[in-house]
Design an enzyme around this catalytic site. Structure first.
Site, PDB file in Angstrom:
ATOM      1  N   ASP A 285      -7.101  -6.466   6.974  1.00 36.27           N
ATOM      2  CA  ASP A 285      -6.822  -5.437   5.953  1.00 36.27           C
ATOM      3  C   ASP A 285      -7.981  -5.188   4.991  1.00 36.27           C
ATOM      4  OD1 ASP A 285      -4.710  -3.609   5.044  1.00 36.27           O
ATOM      5  OD2 ASP A 285      -4.689  -4.780   3.201  1.00 36.27           O
TER       6      ASP A 285
ATOM      7  N   LYS B 152      -4.349  -5.443  -2.972  1.00 39.37           N
ATOM      8  CA  LYS B 152      -4.961  -4.148  -3.196  1.00 39.37           C
ATOM      9  C   LYS B 152      -5.522  -4.031  -4.618  1.00 39.37           C
ATOM     10  CE  LYS B 152      -4.505  -2.917   0.938  1.00 39.37           C
ATOM     11  NZ  LYS B 152      -3.419  -2.474   1.660  1.00 39.37           N
TER      12      LYS B 152
ATOM     13  N   THR C 268      -3.944  -4.074  11.645  1.00 40.66           N
ATOM     14  CA  THR C 268      -3.476  -5.384  12.106  1.00 40.66           C
ATOM     15  C   THR C 268      -3.455  -5.412  13.629  1.00 40.66           C
ATOM     16  OG1 THR C 268      -2.141  -5.607  10.124  1.00 40.66           O
ATOM     17  CG2 THR C 268      -1.597  -7.060  11.948  1.00 40.66           C
ATOM     18  N   ASN C 269      -3.012  -4.312  14.226  1.00 40.31           N
ATOM     19  CA  ASN C 269      -2.944  -4.258  15.682  1.00 40.31           C
ATOM     20  C   ASN C 269      -4.316  -4.356  16.334  1.00 40.31           C
ATOM     21  OD1 ASN C 269      -0.159  -3.699  17.070  1.00 40.31           O
ATOM     22  ND2 ASN C 269      -0.073  -2.815  15.025  1.00 40.31           N
TER      23      ASN C 269
ATOM     24  N   HIS D 144     -11.245  -1.288   2.732  1.00 36.87           N
ATOM     25  CA  HIS D 144      -9.927  -1.421   3.371  1.00 36.87           C
ATOM     26  C   HIS D 144     -10.145  -1.514   4.883  1.00 36.87           C
ATOM     27  CE1 HIS D 144      -5.575   0.422   3.691  1.00 36.87           C
ATOM     28  NE2 HIS D 144      -5.574  -0.878   3.832  1.00 36.87           N
TER      29      HIS D 144
ATOM     30  N   ARG E 264       7.952  -5.794   6.134  1.00 39.58           N
ATOM     31  CA  ARG E 264       6.698  -6.534   6.336  1.00 39.58           C
ATOM     32  C   ARG E 264       6.948  -8.003   6.637  1.00 39.58           C
ATOM     33  NH1 ARG E 264       1.532  -3.648   5.465  1.00 39.58           N
ATOM     34  NH2 ARG E 264       2.275  -1.550   5.065  1.00 39.58           N
TER      35      ARG E 264
ATOM     36  N   SER F 285      -3.301   2.972   5.557  1.00 39.52           N
ATOM     37  CA  SER F 285      -2.157   2.074   5.663  1.00 39.52           C
ATOM     38  C   SER F 285      -1.268   2.467   6.837  1.00 39.52           C
ATOM     39  CB  SER F 285      -1.342   2.126   4.375  1.00 39.52           C
ATOM     40  OG  SER F 285      -2.160   1.736   3.295  1.00 39.52           O
ATOM     41  N   ALA F 286      -0.820   1.452   7.565  1.00 45.95           N
ATOM     42  CA  ALA F 286       0.076   1.618   8.713  1.00 45.95           C
ATOM     43  C   ALA F 286      -0.530   2.522   9.793  1.00 45.95           C
ATOM     44  CB  ALA F 286       1.449   2.129   8.278  1.00 45.95           C
ATOM     45  N   CYS F 287      -1.847   2.419   9.991  1.00 55.34           N
ATOM     46  CA  CYS F 287      -2.519   3.187  11.046  1.00 55.34           C
ATOM     47  C   CYS F 287      -3.222   2.294  12.059  1.00 55.34           C
ATOM     48  CB  CYS F 287      -3.501   4.182  10.448  1.00 55.34           C
ATOM     49  SG  CYS F 287      -2.672   5.549   9.615  1.00 55.34           S
TER      50      CYS F 287
ATOM     51  N   ARG G 128       4.186   0.794  -1.903  1.00 55.31           N
ATOM     52  CA  ARG G 128       3.297   1.069  -3.023  1.00 55.31           C
ATOM     53  C   ARG G 128       3.666   2.406  -3.653  1.00 55.31           C
ATOM     54  NH1 ARG G 128      -0.964   2.530  -1.414  1.00 55.31           N
ATOM     55  NH2 ARG G 128      -0.751   2.284   0.840  1.00 55.31           N
TER      56      ARG G 128
ATOM     57  N   TYR H 231       7.669  -5.389  -5.100  1.00 55.16           N
ATOM     58  CA  TYR H 231       7.231  -5.129  -3.732  1.00 55.16           C
ATOM     59  C   TYR H 231       5.743  -5.427  -3.513  1.00 55.16           C
ATOM     60  CZ  TYR H 231       5.203  -3.014   0.256  1.00 55.16           C
ATOM     61  OH  TYR H 231       4.451  -2.865   1.386  1.00 55.16           O
TER      62      TYR H 231
ATOM     63  N   GLY I   8      -3.952  -2.941  23.151  1.00 57.91           N
ATOM     64  CA  GLY I   8      -4.977  -3.726  23.861  1.00 57.91           C
ATOM     65  C   GLY I   8      -6.036  -2.843  24.514  1.00 57.91           C
TER      66      GLY I   8
HETATM   67  P1  GTP Z   1      -1.357  -1.756   6.535  1.00 53.12           P
HETATM   68  O1  GTP Z   1      -0.939  -3.175   6.574  1.00 53.12           O
HETATM   69  O2  GTP Z   1      -0.363  -0.871   5.868  1.00 53.12           O
HETATM   70  O3  GTP Z   1      -2.714  -1.550   5.955  1.00 53.12           O
HETATM   71  O4  GTP Z   1      -1.304  -1.202   8.069  1.00 53.12           O
HETATM   72  P2  GTP Z   1      -2.227  -1.410   9.356  1.00 53.12           P
HETATM   73  O5  GTP Z   1      -3.369  -0.443   9.309  1.00 53.12           O
HETATM   74  O6  GTP Z   1      -2.568  -2.838   9.543  1.00 53.12           O
HETATM   75  O7  GTP Z   1      -1.272  -0.903  10.543  1.00 53.12           O
HETATM   76  P3  GTP Z   1      -0.581  -1.713  11.747  1.00 53.12           P
HETATM   77  O8  GTP Z   1      -1.577  -2.358  12.669  1.00 53.12           O
HETATM   78  O9  GTP Z   1       0.454  -2.597  11.191  1.00 53.12           O
HETATM   79  O10 GTP Z   1       0.104  -0.517  12.562  1.00 53.12           O
HETATM   80  C1  GTP Z   1       1.038   0.342  11.987  1.00 53.12           C
HETATM   81  C2  GTP Z   1       1.782   1.102  13.033  1.00 53.12           C
HETATM   82  O11 GTP Z   1       0.894   1.776  13.922  1.00 53.12           O
HETATM   83  C3  GTP Z   1       2.686   0.243  13.912  1.00 53.12           C
HETATM   84  O12 GTP Z   1       3.932   0.858  14.049  1.00 53.12           O
HETATM   85  C4  GTP Z   1       1.972   0.183  15.227  1.00 53.12           C
HETATM   86  O13 GTP Z   1       2.870   0.040  16.290  1.00 53.12           O
HETATM   87  C5  GTP Z   1       1.227   1.504  15.278  1.00 53.12           C
HETATM   88  N1  GTP Z   1      -0.029   1.372  16.067  1.00 53.12           N
HETATM   89  C6  GTP Z   1      -1.013   0.468  15.881  1.00 53.12           C
HETATM   90  N2  GTP Z   1      -1.996   0.598  16.799  1.00 53.12           N
HETATM   91  C7  GTP Z   1      -1.635   1.632  17.594  1.00 53.12           C
HETATM   92  C8  GTP Z   1      -2.243   2.275  18.731  1.00 53.12           C
HETATM   93  O14 GTP Z   1      -3.314   1.916  19.200  1.00 53.12           O
HETATM   94  N3  GTP Z   1      -1.568   3.337  19.263  1.00 53.12           N
HETATM   95  C9  GTP Z   1      -0.367   3.760  18.763  1.00 53.12           C
HETATM   96  N4  GTP Z   1       0.214   4.798  19.349  1.00 53.12           N
HETATM   97  N5  GTP Z   1       0.239   3.174  17.703  1.00 53.12           N
HETATM   98  C10 GTP Z   1      -0.381   2.132  17.131  1.00 53.12           C
HETATM   99  C1  SPV Z   2      -1.191  -1.072   2.709  1.00 48.36           C
HETATM  100  O1  SPV Z   2      -0.324  -0.291   2.301  1.00 48.36           O
HETATM  101  O2  SPV Z   2      -2.342  -0.690   3.025  1.00 48.36           O
HETATM  102  C2  SPV Z   2      -0.872  -2.507   2.896  1.00 48.36           C
HETATM  103  C3  SPV Z   2       0.389  -2.990   2.350  1.00 48.36           C
HETATM  104  O3  SPV Z   2      -1.671  -3.263   3.416  1.00 48.36           O
HETATM  105  S1  SPV Z   2       0.329  -3.224   0.644  1.00 48.36           S
HETATM  106  O4  SPV Z   2       0.010  -4.615   0.375  1.00 48.36           O
HETATM  107  O5  SPV Z   2       1.654  -2.897   0.131  1.00 48.36           O
HETATM  108  O6  SPV Z   2      -0.676  -2.376   0.062  1.00 48.36           O
HETATM  109 MN    MN Z   3      -3.560  -2.093   4.079  1.00 51.00          MN
END
Ligand code: GTP
Ligand code: SPV
Ligand code: MN
Length: 588
Positions: free
Chosen positions: A277, A206, A253-254, A226, A371, A248-250, A69, A197, A497
């Site tokens: 998300d 978004k 999903t996990n 979000h 992704r 994002s990426a924090c 983004r 992208y 987990g």
């Molecule tokens: P967006 O799709 O961008 O909104 O991201 P998201 O918030 O869904 O993040 P996602 O679950 O894909 O995790 C992003 C990164 O964080 C990955 O590299 C994971 O491995 C890492 N991660 C997720 N959960 C944990 C956790 O509990 N501990 C640690 N150390 N890393 C984590």
């Molecule tokens: C984010 O960045 O929070 C995502 C990926 O979930 S995107 O669809 O590119 O915004």
């Molecule tokens: Mn997101």
């Protein structure tokens, strides 16, 4: 197709503007999808992967200048500048239309216009909303078919209503300097040019489900957030739901797909994914807050996803998935990314399409923001409630971010307004999900900084008002931080987990089952109330990451005060009071 006059009129106007060679109406049929996949493979836009190992899976590479983004080129085009607020880029709508139409003009020449009718939320649910995206990208069509509900049923649900969101996407020549992602909340319109992208072009995600929807939510009394949505099933069958906002990426999903630790599994705990998300939340007839996931698939971060960290996500990507910007293993025509396993392919292409030897190269094979786009129905732990459209009742709202220090593993806010304060002061280290520097701490209120479609001060006020309406039925609000680092820079908490151990404490607090320790920032667990059974993790280490350091928080409070200045008189008095309260408690 549709007889809806508002739709037909707009499509005619856009056709006259972008002048496609032909127009294809996306009907949602498997036959049409298959035809489009074939066409995309014939032009090299997509690569068909090993159909024995990854049936109906494809690989796509974006332009190297177009991998995330672009927040600096994302605009809220409200008539009044102040309605976009200090955290958004603003452009005058008239000027924006003029500029964008100038860029879009004739840009579909030699190309096809795809008309995608889509529903955010199950088709026909009272909480769902409809959009129409016009695009010249098959990649966008195929992603939208996974991420949203697409096809003729949407036209039926829309009927002759004028309540739908317009989305125009033009790839143009993917020029960075002419890339714009513009939102017109007052016109229910999104225009995106010069990108191919994900978040810039899958306009249901978004752009609609957060930026436009947050604006609709403020006006209509609901919330677009979000947030992931997850259900924890107890051994007696009872399921409790939480919604969690992380940037994002924090880790959304996990957390949404977490596998309970073995000791929990043995006792009969299960976890169900409702969303990973985005959450749309309404006050139900019973006065509680109910959430639906408006999406139909997962656009997840590939790197770091593996059989140990997130087996459910990995399983979800085994069929009908589009991979974007991962490495291509040429030996067996499959995909690879950093953190998938310890066996990178030798004979491969990296995400840019260059030959790549994963054993010897010091370059990354997959882009850090590569992704997978995977259908929700593939997910082994998808909730029974996912497709129902009634939503799930939310017991707790959880905020969180990436903080190497300062923020404890978990704490509970004192009440709703204090919880809104906790959300508003969220800060996190930046990630590869957006272009720009990575690892810099920035304030990201409610993880909505890049996604709020109006003035963030008004957004805070909306949160406070929702709390007033919810009264004692409001979810309890918490904050978590999985990312505390030790001196060597390693994560202290095992995460993934094992985060269920923290969620369990959160739900125990909601049920009034456990006590807590009051600190200046809120309530932290008594270390013995977090279940460490079956985990090699000492109670002293746990205590160290539950600690609240008042000196660090004094500095934090100064940072918050500075940040709050941005909002001027739009900062609700309630939040000013909260900050004063925090400072007062810290000084004691
Ligand atoms: P967006 O799709 O961008 O909104 O991201 P998201 O918030 O869904 O993040 P996602 O679950 O894909 O995790 C992003 C990164 O964080 C990955 O590299 C994971 O491995 C890492 N991660 C997720 N959960 C944990 C956790 O509990 N501990 C640690 N150390 N890393 C984590
Ligand atoms: C984010 O960045 O929070 C995502 C990926 O979930 S995107 O669809 O590119 O915004
Ligand atoms: Mn997101």
């Amino acid at each position: 197709m549709t007889k809806n006059q508002s739709v037909l009129k707009w499509i005619d106007e856009m056709k006259a503007l972008v002048t496609p060679d032909n127009v294809v109406w996306i009907d949602g049929s498997e036959a049409q999808i298959e035809e489009l996949r074939k066409e995309a493979c014939s032009t090299g836009e997509m690569i068909k992967l090993n159909q024995d190992k990854l049936p109906n899976c494809y690989l796509h590479r974006t332009a190297v200048n177009d991998v995330a983004r672009v927040e600096g080129r994302t605009y809220i085009c409200s008539r009044k500048e102040e309605d976009a607020g200090p955290t958004n880029h603003w452009m005058d709508p008239q000027k924006a239309y003029e500029m964008l139409y100038g860029i879009a003009k004739g840009s579909y020449k030699g190309r096809t216009m795809y008309v995608i009718p889509y529903s955010m939320g199950p088709v026909g649910s009272p909480f769902s909303k409809i959009g129409v995206e016009l695009t010249d990208s098959i990649y966008v069509v195929l992603n939208m078919e996974i991420m949203t509900r697409v096809g003729n049923a949407v036209w039926e649900a829309l009927g002759d209503s004028t309540e739908w969101v317009k989305g125009l996407h033009c790839k143009c020549n993917i020029e960075e300097e002419n890339r714009y992602i513009c939102h017109f909340p007052e016109d229910d319109t999104i225009i995106s040019v010069n990108s191919g992208y994900g978040g810039n072009v899958l306009l249901g995600k978004k752009c609609f489900a957060l930026r436009i929807a947050s604006y609709l939510g403020k006006n209509q009394g609901w919330m677009a957030e979000h947030m992931l949505i997850l259900g924890v099933q107890y051994p007696d069958g009872d399921i409790k739901y939480v919604a969690a906002a992380f940037p994002s990426a924090c880790g959304k999903t996990n957390l949404a797909m977490l596998i309970p630790p073995e000791v929990y599994q043995k006792k009969g705990y299960k976890v169900w994914t409702v969303g990973d998300d985005i959450a749309w939340m309404h006050i139900g007839e019973d006065g509680r807050l109910w959430a639906i996931n408006p999406e139909n698939g997962f656009f997840g971060v590939a790197p770091g996803t593996n059989a140990k960290s997130n087996p459910n996500a990995l399983a979800t990507t085994k069929e009908g998935t589009i991979f974007t910007n991962v490495a291509h293993n040429l030996d067996d025509n499959t995909v690879w990314w950093e953190g998938l396993d310890k066996n990178p392919p030798e004979n491969a292409m990296d995400w840019t399409g260059e030959p790549w030897n994963g054993k010897t190269s010091d370059k990354k094979g997959a882009h850090p923001n590569s992704r997978f786009t995977a259908p929700a129905k593939n997910c082994p732990c998808i909730s029974d409630e996912f497709d129902k459209g009634t939503g799930v009742p939310i017991s707790a709202i959880i905020f969180g971010g990436r903080r190497a220090q300062t923020t404890p593993l978990v704490y509970q806010s004192r009440d709703w307004n204090n919880g809104v304060f906790v959300g508003s002061i969220m800060a996190s280290e930046t990630t590869a999900a957006a272009t720009g520097a990575v690892g810099v701490v920035r304030r990201d209120p409610m993880a909505m900084l890049p996604f709020c479609g109006y003035h963030m001060g008004d957004y805070f006020k909306h949160w406070i008002e929702m709390g007033q309406k919810l009264g004692d039925k409001a979810p309890k609000i918490f904050n978590v931080n999985w990312f505390r680092l030790d001196e060597e820079g390693h994560f202290i908490w095992p995460g993934f987990g094992d985060n269920l151990r923290v969620v369990e404490w959160i739900l125990n607090r909601c049920a009034g089952k456990v006590d807590a320790t009051e600190t200046a920032i809120g309530y932290v667990p008594k270390a013995e109330d977090i279940n460490l059974e079956g985990l090699d993790f000492s109670i002293d280490t746990l205590k160290s990451i539950l600690e609240v350091n008042n000196e660090q928080w004094m500095k934090e409070a100064d940072g918050i005060e500075e940040f709050y200045k941005k909002f001027g008189d739009k900062l609700p008095q309630e939040l000013k009071d909260q900050l004063a309260g925090l400072k007062d408690r810290l000084s004691k």
